[in-house]
Design an enzyme around this catalytic site. Sequence first.
Site, mmCIF file in Angstrom:
data_model
loop_
_atom_site.group_PDB
_atom_site.id
_atom_site.type_symbol
_atom_site.label_atom_id
_atom_site.label_comp_id
_atom_site.label_asym_id
_atom_site.label_seq_id
_atom_site.Cartn_x
_atom_site.Cartn_y
_atom_site.Cartn_z
ATOM 1 N N GLU A 141 29.504 12.104 40.791
ATOM 2 C CA GLU A 141 29.800 11.381 42.034
ATOM 3 C C GLU A 141 29.004 11.950 43.213
ATOM 4 O O GLU A 141 28.568 11.204 44.095
ATOM 5 C CB GLU A 141 31.313 11.426 42.305
ATOM 6 C CG GLU A 141 32.073 10.555 41.296
ATOM 7 C CD GLU A 141 33.582 10.715 41.385
ATOM 8 O OE1 GLU A 141 34.049 11.855 41.214
ATOM 9 O OE2 GLU A 141 34.269 9.719 41.636
ATOM 10 N N GLU A 161 36.765 11.711 33.556
ATOM 11 C CA GLU A 161 38.105 11.917 34.133
ATOM 12 C C GLU A 161 39.217 11.356 33.258
ATOM 13 O O GLU A 161 40.321 11.889 33.225
ATOM 14 C CB GLU A 161 38.177 11.280 35.525
ATOM 15 C CG GLU A 161 37.444 12.039 36.625
ATOM 16 C CD GLU A 161 35.975 11.667 36.749
ATOM 17 O OE1 GLU A 161 35.409 11.043 35.815
ATOM 18 O OE2 GLU A 161 35.383 11.993 37.794
HETATM 19 N N1 3HC Z 1 36.966 22.951 36.683
HETATM 20 C C1 3HC Z 1 37.378 24.229 36.477
HETATM 21 N N2 3HC Z 1 36.978 24.969 35.431
HETATM 22 C C2 3HC Z 1 36.143 24.391 34.541
HETATM 23 C C3 3HC Z 1 35.686 23.076 34.688
HETATM 24 C C4 3HC Z 1 36.120 22.341 35.820
HETATM 25 N N3 3HC Z 1 35.707 21.088 36.048
HETATM 26 N N4 3HC Z 1 34.875 22.784 33.649
HETATM 27 C C5 3HC Z 1 34.816 23.881 32.893
HETATM 28 N N5 3HC Z 1 35.586 24.862 33.427
HETATM 29 C C6 3HC Z 1 35.762 26.224 32.931
HETATM 30 C C7 3HC Z 1 36.394 26.283 31.544
HETATM 31 O O1 3HC Z 1 37.798 26.292 31.637
HETATM 32 C C8 3HC Z 1 35.847 27.588 31.026
HETATM 33 O O2 3HC Z 1 36.603 28.618 31.624
HETATM 34 P P1 3HC Z 1 36.886 29.977 30.822
HETATM 35 O O3 3HC Z 1 35.541 30.556 30.513
HETATM 36 O O4 3HC Z 1 37.721 30.764 31.752
HETATM 37 O O5 3HC Z 1 37.613 29.555 29.584
HETATM 38 C C9 3HC Z 1 34.446 27.662 31.628
HETATM 39 O O6 3HC Z 1 34.469 26.751 32.742
HETATM 40 C C10 3HC Z 1 33.344 27.233 30.690
HETATM 41 O O7 3HC Z 1 33.678 25.957 30.151
HETATM 42 P P2 3HC Z 1 33.373 25.589 28.631
HETATM 43 O O8 3HC Z 1 33.840 26.693 27.750
HETATM 44 O O9 3HC Z 1 33.928 24.232 28.406
HETATM 45 O O10 3HC Z 1 31.789 25.596 28.660
HETATM 46 P P3 3HC Z 1 30.772 24.680 27.868
HETATM 47 O O11 3HC Z 1 29.438 25.183 28.227
HETATM 48 O O12 3HC Z 1 31.173 24.571 26.434
HETATM 49 O O13 3HC Z 1 30.960 23.185 28.475
HETATM 50 C C11 3HC Z 1 31.184 21.538 30.231
HETATM 51 C C12 3HC Z 1 30.618 22.928 29.809
HETATM 52 C C13 3HC Z 1 30.513 20.430 29.410
HETATM 53 C C14 3HC Z 1 30.901 21.367 31.687
HETATM 54 C C15 3HC Z 1 32.697 21.517 29.929
HETATM 55 O O14 3HC Z 1 33.285 22.667 30.504
HETATM 56 C C16 3HC Z 1 33.419 20.323 30.489
HETATM 57 O O15 3HC Z 1 33.387 19.271 29.901
HETATM 58 N N6 3HC Z 1 34.106 20.494 31.629
HETATM 59 C C17 3HC Z 1 34.943 19.477 32.221
HETATM 60 C C18 3HC Z 1 34.155 18.358 32.841
HETATM 61 C C19 3HC Z 1 35.073 17.369 33.492
HETATM 62 O O16 3HC Z 1 36.041 16.914 32.921
HETATM 63 N N7 3HC Z 1 34.765 17.011 34.746
HETATM 64 C C20 3HC Z 1 35.566 16.096 35.483
HETATM 65 C C21 3HC Z 1 36.549 16.862 36.301
HETATM 66 S S1 3HC Z 1 37.694 15.795 37.150
HETATM 67 C C22 3HC Z 1 36.824 15.247 38.495
HETATM 68 O O17 3HC Z 1 35.684 15.566 38.668
HETATM 69 C C23 3HC Z 1 37.604 14.381 39.437
HETATM 70 C C24 3HC Z 1 36.740 13.730 40.471
HETATM 71 O O18 3HC Z 1 36.432 12.433 40.049
HETATM 72 C C25 3HC Z 1 37.458 13.631 41.767
#
Ligand code: 3HC
Length: 737
Positions: A141, A161
């Site tokens: 976004e 999301e």
């Molecule tokens: N917020 C907070 N922490 C997050 C995060 C996020 N969005 N995404 C990842 N983390 C944290 C994980 O909990 C993990 O923490 P830890 O080491 O303490 O366990 C660390 O970051 C590393 O994450 P991964 O182990 O998952 O790392 P990868 O390299 O395997 O994957 C990634 C990276 C593809 C970015 C994966 O973490 C992921 O898919 N994250 C979530 C993405 C997501 O869902 N984004 C949407 C969020 S909601 C949003 O944006 C709302 C908006 O529209 C208003």
Amino acid sequence: MQGSPEPRPLDFARGLPRKQETSDTHMATPTPRPSTSNGPVTFQRQGDVCVVTIDNPPVNALGVDVRRGLAAAIDAAEADSGAKAVLIVGAGRNFIAGADIREFGQAPQQPSLPEVCLKIENCTKPVIAAIHGAALGGGLEIALSAHYRLAAPTAKLGLPEVALGLLPGSGGTQRAPRLIGVKPALELMLSGRHAGAKEALSLGLVDRLGTEADARAEGLAYAQERVAANAPVRRTREATGLADKDAARAALDAARADTAKKSRGLFSPMKIIEAVEGALTLPFDEGMALERQLFLQCIDSPQRAGLIHAFFAEREVLKAPETRSATPRALTSAGIVGGGTMGAGIAVAMLDAGLPVTMVERDDTQLARGRANVEKVYDGLIAKGRMTPEAKAAVMARFSGSTSYDAFANVDIVVEAVFEEMGVKKAVFAELDRVCKKGAVLATNTSYLDIDEIAASISRPQDVVGLHFFSPANIMKLLEIVVPAKVSADVVATGFELAKKLKKVPVRAGVCDGFIGNRILAVYRQAADHMMEDGASPYDIDAAVRNFGYPMGPFQVSDLAGGDIGWATRKRKAATRDPQARYVQVADRICERGWFGQKTQRGYYLYPEGARTGVPDPEVLAIIDAERVRAGITPRTFTEEEIMRRYMAAMVNEGANVVLQRIALRPLDVDVTFLYGYGFPRHRGGPMKYADTVGLPKVLADIREFAKEDPIFWKPSPLLVELVERGADFASLNQSE
Ligand code: 3HC
Ligand code: NAI
């Protein structure tokens, strides 16, 4: 600019290696000016481009400090007469992974993400986003609010999301359809999938593909090019992707029909469609207001809490003590003993992970059958067009079979999957002890047997571990890593490493009858049997469990797995069963007739001509009636709510015992076990999270009420009692070890 406009020195305290990754050594021109840091966001003018870098490890999530820093950086760029364009990049491996998920459910802090996005879009100087790695959710976004976008080959873009029970809440539902059209935008939002750089270009999500991984350098060149061309700001909210109203309307209608069919019980998918409809029918600002309103509804939904719990829980399970204290042993080749249901499935999982696999069976006939079981999986894929015969041949070239244990002399790990009998297991382990090289990991896939006893029977108990796969082992994600008393930490760490290679979700479990999952299953299955004898039909119970969100009810699962397995276990345990405890005999009556479920076309359900979906069987109902008479029970009715109260109370109570006895490290380990091994509905977060949602005092009160009828079965777990007395919940026990 928020706070002081005074430039502050670069923050070297955090993330130094990452700073080097994106350092100016990549830059050919021009000489950078000193950076200004605003917490995790730094900005620095390079020539006439203001380069804004987000450096918030581990994934550049958009926490409040990042939002403040971004807003300040845009203000500063606006105020800097020398800056002609703005470039936004992420430090480390990602652009931005999205909003900071840990902030959801907490008091909001300013500025909000939609405000930051609007500030970026309203910037009077062209803003360029250079994306590498993840640009997900709020990360995309932000990029959509920029005026130009470049994607490096490593980029993955998405609006995931929905997987967290949310909708894109920072303009994604309004900007994405305007930029790429309703149909593809909805598809991205409803699937939550990630699109690669090339696909993003073809969708129109980005304007240009990078050629190498250094997005910052290419982004800077792109920004300089935009400045040289006197390129205008280009706001996504003014894009024309909604011009064809009929196509947009048709896409909305189709998505609505499809979602009604597929997203049973999920809250956010329909809200996504409603928000995107707003993009079509409302002016931008009103569409944004609608999106916010719907986003807040999703935030307030218990499904959001359950799904976010699942997100963090599945990452927490990886942090077992042994994965921190020990280094895994080598894992370059595997042996499997037994080529039946599980051995063949485990072999496929190992082959799919690229390992060479050696299978040992009892004799040539069984070995040929084991090999055929493996090939059957790949032949199925070929039949569905998902694999070529050449690819199968390449995989099978890594497979070898033998009837001699000597074939295991050089393998790094052996997984035993022979009959579930202690004598047979011990004989196999004696052979493994004889032939395997020093340091080989010796694993058993036993479902219930005492792994300490198996380990104690050989000369190297430190190498013995439980690796409990679930059927079908090449598909099911759960892998219980069962830790016997004498095992070395590096063997346990190797189990976790294997799970990673096999793309499975590992959960650390202690040794007991059934470990985490099957032990708890045995208890709530009994609760279901009690209800069946007391008046609910198996079909009522299955329907209640499905309506709760499971794909199948317990009696359907029994028919799928085969009733004979449980029957054999019950017979084996008959001698040690508490004679005072209630024992429902319906399952035995059904098995005595040779009705073992789908494979015999009959179990709790009828499966005419091999059908996979069963139909209720009046003869089964007659058997149940007869059993009620025999047991002197007058049947009563159960509502769905009553069924689920008992089913869940039994599950949660045994879950608490499993945590109390350290069979599971934390309640979240029980949750992940049930999400990945037993079809527990993800949006409820797992049984222990569900109990917290309902309230532990309520669960305990239920158990005490049920105990009035059957105090032997319904014994409140001491952990549950203690938590209720302390006013605490399971979540309070979820801190990492
Ligand atoms: N917020 C907070 N922490 C997050 C995060 C996020 N969005 N995404 C990842 N983390 C944290 C994980 O909990 C993990 O923490 P830890 O080491 O303490 O366990 C660390 O970051 C590393 O994450 P991964 O182990 O998952 O790392 P990868 O390299 O395997 O994957 C990634 C990276 C593809 C970015 C994966 O973490 C992921 O898919 N994250 C979530 C993405 C997501 O869902 N984004 C949407 C969020 S909601 C949003 O944006 C709302 C908006 O529209 C208003
Ligand atoms: P199965 O009966 O399908 O296969 C067992 C295989 O082991 C047979 O092919 C048999 O020939 C072979 N075998 C027996 N003794 C042997 C020996 N001494 N040397 C070499 N091979 C030998 O059984 P299944 O279902 O695959 O179960 C195997 C193990 O996996 C059991 O311990 C079971 O409890 C466990 N398990 C089973 C699950 C299931 O859903 N079936 C799920 C998880 C674990």
